[in-house]
Design an enzyme around this catalytic site. Sequence first.
Site, PDB file in Angstrom:
ATOM      1  N   GLY A  14       0.823  -1.201   0.000  1.00 45.51           N
ATOM      2  CA  GLY A  14       0.000   0.000   0.000  1.00 45.51           C
ATOM      3  C   GLY A  14       0.856   1.249   0.000  1.00 45.51           C
ATOM      4  O   GLY A  14       2.091   1.203   0.022  1.00 45.51           O
ATOM      5  N   ASP A  35       0.987  -8.693   2.139  1.00 43.23           N
ATOM      6  CA  ASP A  35      -0.146  -8.023   1.509  1.00 43.23           C
ATOM      7  C   ASP A  35      -0.914  -9.061   0.697  1.00 43.23           C
ATOM      8  O   ASP A  35      -0.320 -10.039   0.238  1.00 43.23           O
ATOM      9  CB  ASP A  35       0.338  -6.894   0.577  1.00 43.23           C
ATOM     10  CG  ASP A  35      -0.678  -5.777   0.422  1.00 43.23           C
ATOM     11  OD1 ASP A  35      -1.795  -6.057  -0.058  1.00 43.23           O
ATOM     12  OD2 ASP A  35      -0.347  -4.626   0.748  1.00 43.23           O
ATOM     13  N   VAL A  61      -4.324 -11.217   6.108  1.00 45.96           N
ATOM     14  CA  VAL A  61      -4.079 -11.270   7.555  1.00 45.96           C
ATOM     15  C   VAL A  61      -5.307 -11.714   8.347  1.00 45.96           C
ATOM     16  O   VAL A  61      -5.200 -12.001   9.539  1.00 45.96           O
ATOM     17  CB  VAL A  61      -3.575  -9.918   8.101  1.00 45.96           C
ATOM     18  CG1 VAL A  61      -2.245  -9.538   7.474  1.00 45.96           C
ATOM     19  CG2 VAL A  61      -4.612  -8.816   7.912  1.00 45.96           C
ATOM     20  N   LYS A  95     -13.383  -7.052   8.860  1.00 45.89           N
ATOM     21  CA  LYS A  95     -12.622  -8.252   9.212  1.00 45.89           C
ATOM     22  C   LYS A  95     -11.129  -7.956   9.409  1.00 45.89           C
ATOM     23  O   LYS A  95     -10.506  -8.487  10.325  1.00 45.89           O
ATOM     24  CB  LYS A  95     -12.801  -9.328   8.136  1.00 45.89           C
ATOM     25  CG  LYS A  95     -14.161 -10.010   8.165  1.00 45.89           C
ATOM     26  CD  LYS A  95     -14.355 -10.936   6.979  1.00 45.89           C
ATOM     27  CE  LYS A  95     -13.442 -12.158   7.063  1.00 45.89           C
ATOM     28  NZ  LYS A  95     -13.705 -13.098   5.936  1.00 45.89           N
ATOM     29  N   ASN A 103      -5.311 -11.669  14.921  1.00 50.30           N
ATOM     30  CA  ASN A 103      -4.252 -12.584  14.479  1.00 50.30           C
ATOM     31  C   ASN A 103      -2.868 -12.003  14.715  1.00 50.30           C
ATOM     32  O   ASN A 103      -1.948 -12.703  15.163  1.00 50.30           O
ATOM     33  CB  ASN A 103      -4.424 -12.912  13.000  1.00 50.30           C
ATOM     34  CG  ASN A 103      -5.570 -13.861  12.730  1.00 50.30           C
ATOM     35  OD1 ASN A 103      -6.010 -14.588  13.622  1.00 50.30           O
ATOM     36  ND2 ASN A 103      -6.066 -13.863  11.503  1.00 50.30           N
ATOM     37  N   GLY A 106      -1.968 -11.850  18.385  1.00 50.64           N
ATOM     38  CA  GLY A 106      -1.586 -13.191  18.817  1.00 50.64           C
ATOM     39  C   GLY A 106      -0.181 -13.555  18.364  1.00 50.64           C
ATOM     40  O   GLY A 106       0.588 -14.164  19.121  1.00 50.64           O
ATOM     41  N   TYR A 149     -15.434   1.464   8.477  1.00 49.11           N
ATOM     42  CA  TYR A 149     -14.020   1.821   8.659  1.00 49.11           C
ATOM     43  C   TYR A 149     -13.786   2.400  10.047  1.00 49.11           C
ATOM     44  O   TYR A 149     -12.880   1.974  10.770  1.00 49.11           O
ATOM     45  CB  TYR A 149     -13.613   2.833   7.588  1.00 49.11           C
ATOM     46  CG  TYR A 149     -12.153   3.221   7.622  1.00 49.11           C
ATOM     47  CD1 TYR A 149     -11.146   2.281   7.388  1.00 49.11           C
ATOM     48  CD2 TYR A 149     -11.769   4.538   7.871  1.00 49.11           C
ATOM     49  CE1 TYR A 149      -9.805   2.645   7.408  1.00 49.11           C
ATOM     50  CE2 TYR A 149     -10.432   4.913   7.883  1.00 49.11           C
ATOM     51  CZ  TYR A 149      -9.457   3.962   7.651  1.00 49.11           C
ATOM     52  OH  TYR A 149      -8.129   4.324   7.669  1.00 49.11           O
ATOM     53  N   TYR A 163      -4.956  -6.395  24.920  1.00 50.66           N
ATOM     54  CA  TYR A 163      -3.765  -7.261  24.909  1.00 50.66           C
ATOM     55  C   TYR A 163      -2.642  -6.636  25.736  1.00 50.66           C
ATOM     56  O   TYR A 163      -1.881  -7.344  26.409  1.00 50.66           O
ATOM     57  CB  TYR A 163      -3.290  -7.491  23.473  1.00 50.66           C
ATOM     58  CG  TYR A 163      -3.789  -8.796  22.883  1.00 50.66           C
ATOM     59  CD1 TYR A 163      -2.937  -9.899  22.764  1.00 50.66           C
ATOM     60  CD2 TYR A 163      -5.094  -8.935  22.457  1.00 50.66           C
ATOM     61  CE1 TYR A 163      -3.392 -11.097  22.236  1.00 50.66           C
ATOM     62  CE2 TYR A 163      -5.569 -10.126  21.919  1.00 50.66           C
ATOM     63  CZ  TYR A 163      -4.699 -11.206  21.816  1.00 50.66           C
ATOM     64  OH  TYR A 163      -5.149 -12.392  21.297  1.00 50.66           O
TER      65      TYR A 163
END
Length: 331
Positions: A14, A35, A61, A95, A103, A106, A149, A163
């Site tokens: 990007g 990407d 991702v 998502k 993800n 983690g 968004y 986290y």
Amino acid sequence: MNKEKRVLITGAAGFLGSHLCDKFIAQGFSVIGMDNFITGDKKNISHLSNHPNFTFIEHDVTEFIKIEGQLDYILHFASPASPIDYLKIPIQTLKVGSLGTHNLLGLAKAKNARILIASTSEVYGDPLVHPQPESYFGNVSTIGPRGVYDEAKRFQESITMAYHRFHGLEVRIVRIFNTYGPRMRLNDGRVIPAFMGQILRGEDLTVFGDGLQTRSFCYVDDQVEGIYRLLFSDYSEPVNIGNPNEITILDFAEEIIKLSNSNQKIVFKPLPQDDPIQRQPDISLAKRLLDWEPKVIREIGMKITFNYFKGLSHDELYKKEHKDFSSYNKH
């Protein structure tokens, strides 16, 4: 920096992601770019294809991420960022902000890596406080078209701080304000490439609403430097990185006409739903914490960016967005 330090940059193909790849390689890092090319462009990283310190992985991702070996830092920049994109792929936008962020958090936990999350000034929505400090909670419509968004980014910040607090993960959060420069997509719907594309095609410039809404534009080199400094700071909560030099869209359109020595006219169209009326960062925290503020004046940054767009081929200049996004919204 030690060449053995490894950094994963998502959204590497990007606009901002590719410039971040350049920055970290220049600083001696081993860079892994990731990407899936939903909105990224292979040409943005083509100059790195044979670089010994750059590895590319084509991957979404939102699916499980596996990286072999040591990983020291993660920069999560995978997300559609323009209204044209996230209105076409609203589910994938949600998502990547939720599942994708989960993800990567983690992965950071498993690798004991520090992670920097790319948030946005859109978390402030259509602000009632001006300029916008990090302490402002925002004025966002959760169910409006832009909510896919805005809320993805707000959730992203929340899970990142969860986290940090629950797992002790080292996190950084950058709230990015309007940024511009080479490698922007000409037809992505954002103000600068939209105006410059219209100028180069000989079209009238489209201004939405009365044009009195404001934006503050930060040149990409300044933005990347702010992000870099934030990653290596000791601060875990959100930090605004942007240029506080505010301008109305109408005045900006006139600047572009003057820059290009053209005689195009300005035409007005209705303002899109939930489009923010004012956008200006309070960068007091970044100044104090990072000793950072933008250096590139708009006149210089715009000349560089305009010259980049002038160098595009005829096909690129007249290309219409035609990618089929339907498969990304199925689930």
